[in-house]
Design an enzyme around this catalytic site. Structure first.
Site, PDB file in Angstrom:
ATOM      1  N   MET A 165      42.118  50.276  51.253  1.00 32.70           N
ATOM      2  CA  MET A 165      40.719  49.959  50.948  1.00 32.70           C
ATOM      3  C   MET A 165      40.671  48.675  50.130  1.00 32.70           C
ATOM      4  SD  MET A 165      38.722  53.487  50.190  1.00 32.70           S
ATOM      5  CE  MET A 165      38.118  54.493  51.549  1.00 32.70           C
TER       6      MET A 165
ATOM      7  N   ASP B 209      30.076  47.081  41.593  1.00 32.59           N
ATOM      8  CA  ASP B 209      29.067  46.023  41.738  1.00 32.59           C
ATOM      9  C   ASP B 209      27.654  46.526  42.008  1.00 32.59           C
ATOM     10  OD1 ASP B 209      30.254  43.715  41.221  1.00 32.59           O
ATOM     11  OD2 ASP B 209      30.815  43.236  43.295  1.00 32.59           O
TER      12      ASP B 209
ATOM     13  N   ILE C 170      38.016  51.496  42.643  1.00 33.24           N
ATOM     14  CA  ILE C 170      39.409  51.323  43.062  1.00 33.24           C
ATOM     15  C   ILE C 170      39.643  49.921  43.616  1.00 33.24           C
ATOM     16  CG2 ILE C 170      39.722  53.790  43.546  1.00 33.24           C
ATOM     17  CD1 ILE C 170      39.754  52.885  46.598  1.00 33.24           C
ATOM     18  N   ASP C 171      38.550  49.221  43.975  1.00 30.62           N
ATOM     19  CA  ASP C 171      38.697  47.888  44.596  1.00 30.62           C
ATOM     20  C   ASP C 171      39.079  46.803  43.577  1.00 30.62           C
ATOM     21  OD1 ASP C 171      37.815  49.179  46.870  1.00 30.62           O
ATOM     22  OD2 ASP C 171      35.732  48.555  46.606  1.00 30.62           O
TER      23      ASP C 171
ATOM     24  N   ARG D  87      53.846  50.746  64.200  1.00 28.95           N
ATOM     25  CA  ARG D  87      52.830  51.800  64.053  1.00 28.95           C
ATOM     26  C   ARG D  87      51.854  51.384  62.955  1.00 28.95           C
ATOM     27  NH1 ARG D  87      55.012  53.724  68.125  1.00 28.95           N
ATOM     28  NH2 ARG D  87      55.972  55.791  68.250  1.00 28.95           N
TER      29      ARG D  87
ATOM     30  N   ARG E 148      31.306  62.161  24.134  1.00 26.14           N
ATOM     31  CA  ARG E 148      31.879  62.548  22.828  1.00 26.14           C
ATOM     32  C   ARG E 148      31.664  61.470  21.769  1.00 26.14           C
ATOM     33  NH1 ARG E 148      36.821  66.636  24.229  1.00 26.14           N
ATOM     34  NH2 ARG E 148      35.404  68.264  24.967  1.00 26.14           N
TER      35      ARG E 148
HETATM   36  O1  F6P Z   1      34.148  50.764  46.767  1.00 26.99           O
HETATM   37  C1  F6P Z   1      35.072  51.769  46.963  1.00 26.99           C
HETATM   38  C2  F6P Z   1      35.312  52.006  48.437  1.00 26.99           C
HETATM   39  O2  F6P Z   1      36.241  53.056  48.542  1.00 26.99           O
HETATM   40  C3  F6P Z   1      35.760  50.790  49.232  1.00 26.99           C
HETATM   41  O3  F6P Z   1      37.127  50.522  49.090  1.00 26.99           O
HETATM   42  C4  F6P Z   1      35.375  51.204  50.630  1.00 26.99           C
HETATM   43  O4  F6P Z   1      35.151  50.063  51.442  1.00 26.99           O
HETATM   44  C5  F6P Z   1      34.105  51.962  50.415  1.00 26.99           C
HETATM   45  O5  F6P Z   1      34.115  52.412  49.064  1.00 26.99           O
HETATM   46  C6  F6P Z   1      33.893  53.140  51.316  1.00 26.99           C
HETATM   47  O6  F6P Z   1      32.634  53.665  51.049  1.00 26.99           O
HETATM   48  P1  F6P Z   1      32.061  55.062  51.564  1.00 26.99           P
HETATM   49  O7  F6P Z   1      32.556  56.114  50.623  1.00 26.99           O
HETATM   50  O8  F6P Z   1      30.592  54.909  51.485  1.00 26.99           O
HETATM   51  O9  F6P Z   1      32.605  55.270  52.939  1.00 26.99           O
END
Ligand code: F6P
Length: 318
Positions: free
Chosen positions: A168, A102, A125-126, A242, A24
């Site tokens: 993750m 990255d 999300i990392d 657990r 947009r």
């Molecule tokens: O980079 C995002 C991520 O969700 C990481 O947290 C995780 O290690 C990876 O991707 C998992 O990747 P894939 O979707 O290839 O299993």
């Protein structure tokens, strides 16, 4: 000027909001807007289509990415990147805006180094992109993790158990750290904060003797086998333990307002950079200010000291 946009790597909530903002803003500036589908893979297969204003309607609140994504290790090959550049040029595209983490930026830098203008928008999300306080998607994933740990705590407390929750994060502990602090975790284990297992077991033993009804340990993925460690805690600490691996639930869902706004700001900023012919850069946010630095830029994040301060909090308040 004609701008193309793609999403690549692990999807992150808010990618759609960023795509919408790029398309947009480009149209607003009277530029041509194009979408590349399925990340770098789609770029190499020439899946590129022009975008209208209405093509990005009703996507602001959607998780995932309507453009699709992929992981493409072969994209580091020069001849593969050359094919991508040829495809972009065949549509008359002048600049490619890449939304991702990255790996996505490495690809974008490679294209830039080969003479094709690119700009990166951080979405992961990392929260592991150098130079930015936050990447798009982090806050939504954090909210998901916190909601899930809260639920695990309910049952953990009812049964007087300890729980290990794996998040993750790949090589960065931000998700685990922020979620652990938000849920009052007893221990937060991340790549930046490895904790001796025996210390954890001994501390849990003491807490159990003091009458503690539950304990939460949050750990970033790829550090330890959470199921084995849960068994060890059960054998040695007095707590039945657990393990829960949260997995892909963390990558989905509707983006939070924070992520939608960050995506809007970064998307619009990327188009402004393109209009000013500033290429080979990634968009960043620091102290709520949007800026851009070259792809290679690897400064410590401004919030790094803050992270250390956050880790130090844990033993004092748990
Ligand atoms: O980079 C995002 C991520 O969700 C990481 O947290 C995780 O290690 C990876 O991707 C998992 O990747 P894939 O979707 O290839 O299993």
């Amino acid at each position: 000027m004609k701008i193309a946009v793609l999403t690549s790597g692990g999807d992150a909530p808010g990618m759609n909001a960023a795509v919408r903002a790029v398309v947009r803003s480009a149209l607003y500036e009277k530029m041509g807007a194009f979408a590349v589908y399925d990340g770098y893979k789609g770029l190499c297969e020439n899946i590129i289509k022009p975008m209208k204003h209405s093509d990005v309607s009703s996507i602001l609140d959607k998780g995932g990415t309507i453009l699709g994504t992929s992981r493409m290790p072969d994209f580091n090959l020069k001849k593969v990147k050359q094919r991508a550049i040829d495809n972009l040029r065949s549509h008359g595209i002048d600049v490619l805006i890449t939304i991702g983490g990255d790996g996505t930026f490495m690809g974008a830098k490679g294209l830039h180094d080969m003479g094709f203008p690119t700009i990166g928008i951080p979405a992961s999300i990392d929260n592991d992109i150098d130079g930015t306080d936050f990447s798009i998607g982090f806050h939504t994933a954090l909210k998901t993790v916190v909601e899930n740990i809260d639920k695990i705590k309910d049952t953990s407390s009812s049964h007087q158990r300890a729980s290990i929750v794996e998040t993750m994060g790949r090589k960065k502990g931000d998700l685990a750290l922020y979620a652990g602090l938000s849920t009052g975790a007893e221990f937060i284990i991340t790549p930046e904060n490895i904790i001796d297992k025996n210390l954890i077991i001994e501390t849990l033993k003491k807490k159990k003797e003091e009458g503690r009804r539950n304990a939460i340990i949050v750990v970033t993925e790829n550090i330890l086998n959470v199921h084995e460690f849960a068994n060890e805690i059960t054998e040695k600490s007095g707590f039945t333990c657990r393990a829960t691996v949260l997995g892909y639930v963390q990558r989905g869902g509707s983006p939070t307002p924070e992520d939608r706004i960050l995506a809007a700001r970064m998307g619009e900023y990327a188009v402004k950079l393109a209009a000013n012919k500033t290429f080979g850069v990634k968009v960043l946010v620091n102290h709520d200010e949007i800026s851009a630095k070259p792809f290679g830029h690897t400064s410590k994040r401004d919030n790094f000291d803050n992270l250390k301060e956050l880790f130090d909090l844990v033993p004092k308040i748990s």
